[in-house]
Enzyme design. Structure first.
Site, mmCIF file in Angstrom:
data_model
loop_
_atom_site.group_PDB
_atom_site.id
_atom_site.type_symbol
_atom_site.label_atom_id
_atom_site.label_comp_id
_atom_site.label_asym_id
_atom_site.label_seq_id
_atom_site.Cartn_x
_atom_site.Cartn_y
_atom_site.Cartn_z
ATOM 1 N N GLU A 76 0.850 -1.199 0.000
ATOM 2 C CA GLU A 76 0.000 0.000 0.000
ATOM 3 C C GLU A 76 0.880 1.242 0.000
ATOM 4 O O GLU A 76 2.006 1.222 0.505
ATOM 5 C CB GLU A 76 -0.917 -0.065 1.235
ATOM 6 N N ASP A 77 0.376 2.313 -0.572
ATOM 7 C CA ASP A 77 1.163 3.545 -0.614
ATOM 8 C C ASP A 77 1.289 4.188 0.764
ATOM 9 O O ASP A 77 2.369 4.541 1.199
ATOM 10 C CB ASP A 77 0.575 4.537 -1.641
ATOM 11 N N ASP B 238 -2.990 6.089 6.575
ATOM 12 C CA ASP B 238 -3.371 7.393 7.111
ATOM 13 C C ASP B 238 -4.238 7.128 8.350
ATOM 14 O O ASP B 238 -3.706 6.872 9.424
ATOM 15 C CB ASP B 238 -4.095 8.137 5.976
ATOM 16 N N PHE C 175 -0.168 16.491 3.513
ATOM 17 C CA PHE C 175 -0.667 15.781 2.337
ATOM 18 C C PHE C 175 0.441 15.691 1.304
ATOM 19 O O PHE C 175 0.952 16.702 0.838
ATOM 20 C CB PHE C 175 -1.901 16.462 1.750
ATOM 21 N N ARG D 226 0.810 11.612 -9.754
ATOM 22 C CA ARG D 226 1.285 10.253 -9.463
ATOM 23 C C ARG D 226 2.634 9.971 -10.111
ATOM 24 O O ARG D 226 3.402 9.138 -9.648
ATOM 25 C CB ARG D 226 0.282 9.204 -9.989
#
Ligand code: IMP
Ligand code: MG
Length: 172
Positions: free
Chosen positions: A96-97, A100, A149, A162
């Site tokens: 997963e990136d 959060d 962010f 991206r």
């Protein structure tokens, strides 16, 4: 007008991903490793990580989205598409990136557990500990980051950025 501030260089990202790859390679020798990427955010991390692991692994993907848009997740998770092959009896490493709030991963991990893999672990490039709502154990972590962010290296804002080779902080 939003602005991008350099955050983690391409060089640091590449070095960290190679180190994660080496650790994974050592842990999964003689196992039946399947990397499962969560689209879309993980696609670049997954591509580099897979090439940093010199084992006969396979790759699969699933797509998950949380309702709503913007820079925070809503906690309501929807599976948009599922794995293409069964994972029963396999050693699954979810890729997963970013973790959060943890809601996405918490949901995905419990869905994957139902498919009875022989083992299930998590590799995440980034983790924002300050935003954690659900505790998600991260077995292989790239970087802990503050509550900002970030975009690039697969991560987007509204579908953009991206393809940046580095990570940047987005000042909206
Ligand atoms: P969680 O369910 O709150 O853990 O949300 C995780 C998802 O939110 C990630 O897979 C990303 O798609 C998105 N996300 C969270 N923080 C960021 C960020 O800083 N940049 C880009 N996407 C993010
Ligand atoms: Mg994501």
């Amino acid at each position: 007008m939003s602005r991008l501030k350099p955050f983690i260089t391409e060089r640091r990202l590449q070095a960290r991903v190679r180190a994660l790859g080496r650790a994974i390679q050592a842990d999964y020798r003689n196992r039946d490793l399947v990397l499962v990427g969560i689209l879309k955010g993980s696609f670049i991390f997954m591509a580099d990580l897979a090439r940093a692991i010199d084992l006969p692994l396979t790759c699969d993907f699933m797509r998950v989205s949380s309702y709503g848009s913007g820079t925070t997740s809503s906690g309501k998770i929807r599976m948009e598409f599922d794995l293409s092959h069964p994972i029963r009896g396999k050693d699954v490493l979810l890729v997963e990136d970013i973790v959060d709030t943890g809601w996405t991963l918490d949901h995905v991990l419990s869905e994957l557990r139902k498919k009875k893999p022989s083992s299930l672990k998590l590799a995440a490039l980034l983790h924002k500990p300050e935003r954690e709502r659900v505790k998600v154990p991260i077995d292989y972590l790239g970087f802990k980051i503050p509550d900002r962010f970030v975009v690039g290296y697969g991560l987007d804002f509204d579908g953009r950025y991206r393809n940046l080779r580095h990570l940047a902080v987005l000042d909206a």
